[in-house]
Enzyme design. Structure first.
Site, short mmCIF file in Angstrom:
data_model
loop_
_atom_site.label_atom_id
_atom_site.label_comp_id
_atom_site.label_asym_id
_atom_site.label_seq_id
_atom_site.Cartn_x
_atom_site.Cartn_y
_atom_site.Cartn_z
N GLU A 1 4.61 -4.12 15.50
CA GLU A 1 3.79 -2.72 15.74
C GLU A 1 2.49 -2.76 16.30
O GLU A 1 2.17 -2.20 17.27
CB GLU A 1 3.83 -2.01 14.40
N THR B 1 0.76 -1.26 -0.02
CA THR B 1 -0.01 0.01 -0.06
C THR B 1 0.80 1.05 -0.16
O THR B 1 -0.13 2.20 -0.15
CB THR B 1 -0.97 0.01 1.23
#
Length: 184
Positions: free
Chosen positions: A92, A29
């Protein structure tokens, strides 16, 4: 991965070093959706962390990345087909879930997931897509054990892999945006 400050920010009203932390798999992305989202937020005066803007060559990523996550108020993981194949994305996410579970009302941290070419069931490990990605990472972990005897450091532990699984299932309980449901 995620990080990038929004240039000159107009007051950080949400607190923390960054208002928004974008977590994404660059392969899927970075040049499209994430770039457009980042610039839209930045143009609106939001202080955004995105990895290609904030990380400097030669910088130690892990400690700084965790600090940037800690200092952000809003987390936007952009789940895509290859998100779970990245141990960085999963680290994350695990940190985001940990931080939101520990945050208090006045300093509440929030996760707003986006499902980009994946379904919530993929993220919740109900389909093969993310299950297979995690399995491949586990195999890499097993392969790393072979190298451990030569003094090379493992990247992640069995406990960390379980934290990733938990984080994926936990974040999927949050209402997010399934992009395929929106036209345009």
């Amino acid at each position: 991965m995620a990080n990038s400050e929004a240039g000159t920010s107009t007051g950080n009203t949400l607190g923390g070093e960054y208002q928004v932390f974008l977590s994404f798999r660059g392969l899927d992305t970075r040049r499209g959706f994430t770039n457009v989202l980042y610039h839209a937020l930045k143009d609106a005066g939001v202080h955004v962390f995105i990895d290609d803007e904030e990380l400097r060559p030669g910088e130690i990523i892990s400690g700084n990345l965790l600090r940037w996550i800690d200092n952000s108020k809003l987390y936007i993981p952009i789940f895509s087909p290859n998100y779970a194949s990245s141990h960085w994305c999963l680290r994350e996410l695990a940190k985001m879930v940990e931080n939101t579970s520990k945050s208090k009302d006045e300093n509440k941290k929030v996760i707003l997931p986006i499902f980009y070419d994946v379904k919530p069931d993929d993220v919740k490990l109900k389909t093969e897509l993310y299950k297979n990605a995690i399995s491949k990472l586990e195999q890499q972990k097993e392969d790393q054990k072979k190298w451990w005897s030569f003094g090379l450091r493992k990247k992640f532990s069995t406990e960390e892999v379980e934290m990733w699984r938990h984080a994926l299932c936990e974040v999927d309980d949050t209402k997010g945006w399934e992009l395929e449901k929106y036209s345009g």
